[in-house]
Design an enzyme around this catalytic site. Structure first.
Site, PDB file in Angstrom:
ATOM      1  CG  ASP A   7      20.310 -18.239 -26.496  1.00 51.08           C
ATOM      2  OD1 ASP A   7      19.565 -17.588 -25.636  1.00 51.08           O
ATOM      3  OD2 ASP A   7      20.004 -19.508 -26.157  1.00 51.08           O
ATOM      4  CG  HIS A   8      16.664 -17.984 -29.370  1.00 52.18           C
ATOM      5  ND1 HIS A   8      17.973 -18.788 -29.511  1.00 52.18           N
ATOM      6  CD2 HIS A   8      15.748 -18.791 -28.697  1.00 52.18           C
ATOM      7  CE1 HIS A   8      17.685 -19.843 -29.287  1.00 52.18           C
ATOM      8  NE2 HIS A   8      16.248 -20.385 -28.714  1.00 52.18           N
ATOM      9  CB  CYS A  64      21.530 -18.979 -23.008  1.00 54.98           C
ATOM     10  SG  CYS A  64      21.889 -20.156 -21.833  1.00 54.98           S
ATOM     11  CB  THR A  66      19.110 -22.799 -18.205  1.00 53.36           C
ATOM     12  OG1 THR A  66      20.091 -22.918 -19.343  1.00 53.36           O
ATOM     13  CG2 THR A  66      17.959 -23.241 -18.511  1.00 53.36           C
ATOM     14  CG  MET A  70      24.888 -18.620 -23.143  1.00 47.44           C
ATOM     15  SD  MET A  70      25.907 -18.260 -24.485  1.00 47.44           S
ATOM     16  CE  MET A  70      25.295 -17.070 -25.294  1.00 47.44           C
ATOM     17  CG  HIS A  97      36.812 -17.981  -2.337  1.00 51.84           C
ATOM     18  ND1 HIS A  97      36.056 -18.728  -1.317  1.00 51.84           N
ATOM     19  CD2 HIS A  97      37.054 -16.775  -1.583  1.00 51.84           C
ATOM     20  CE1 HIS A  97      36.042 -18.070  -0.169  1.00 51.84           C
ATOM     21  NE2 HIS A  97      36.713 -17.023  -0.360  1.00 51.84           N
ATOM     22  CG  HIS A 132      40.752 -18.414  -2.375  1.00 51.79           C
ATOM     23  ND1 HIS A 132      39.955 -19.555  -2.112  1.00 51.79           N
ATOM     24  CD2 HIS A 132      40.780 -17.409  -1.246  1.00 51.79           C
ATOM     25  CE1 HIS A 132      39.611 -19.089  -1.009  1.00 51.79           C
ATOM     26  NE2 HIS A 132      39.892 -18.195  -0.452  1.00 51.79           N
TER      27      HIS A 132
END
Ligand code: RB5
Length: 150
Positions: A7-8, A64, A66, A70, A97, A132
């Protein structure tokens, strides 16, 4: 083929990651955005996620501010296991895993060098399988609307 989108809040970091992919000789498909104009991250998360689930791309990278928005959006697309990573250990384990097929990064959380290191690890680490695989299969059951507790 790697799907990549942002994103921006993460255009500059995406360019740095793409430069690294070029240096690694890895092809990628860029699903936007390309400017600092404000956009809605789920739109871009979906584009890249669908490219992964369709088989058009092998793995995906989402960026993005943080990494949270996303990753949350991508994980709503059936078949996506998107790992938000801010450290190298998590990046390695997300592959070994969890067989994560998408990586999310927060451009306002980590610096570009760490982001590149995390991405390199994510793209070069294989899934271990074994026990796993059973657990990832359970995630897939949940993804398909099933339950593990009947
Ligand atoms: C955009 O301002 C910001 O909310 C976005 O980049 C991301 O951090 C959302 O999770």
């Amino acid at each position: 083929m790697i799907a990549i989108a942002c994103d921006h809040g993460a255009v500059a970091l995406k360019k740095e990651i793409e430069q690294m992919l070029d240096e690694m000789g890895l092809a990628y498909q860029d699903f936007g955005t390309d400017s600092s104009a404000s956009v809605d991250y789920p739109v871009y998360a979906e584009k890249a996620a669908r490219a992964v689930t369709s088989g058009e791309c092998d793995r995906g990278i989402l960026l993005c501010g943080t990494g949270l928005g996303m990753s949350l959006a991508a994980n709503k697309v059936r078949g996506i296991r998107c790992a938000l990573c801010g450290d190298c250990f998590s990046a390695e384990m997300s592959r070994r895993h969890n067989n994560a097929n998408m990586l999310a990064l927060g451009a306002r959380v980590i610096g570009p060098e760490l982001a590149k290191m995390i991405t390199r690890i994510f793209l070069t680490t294989e899934f271990e399988g074994g026990r796993h695989a059973r657990r990832v299969g359970m995630i897939d059951t949940l993804d398909q609307g099933g339950t593990l507790n009947e």
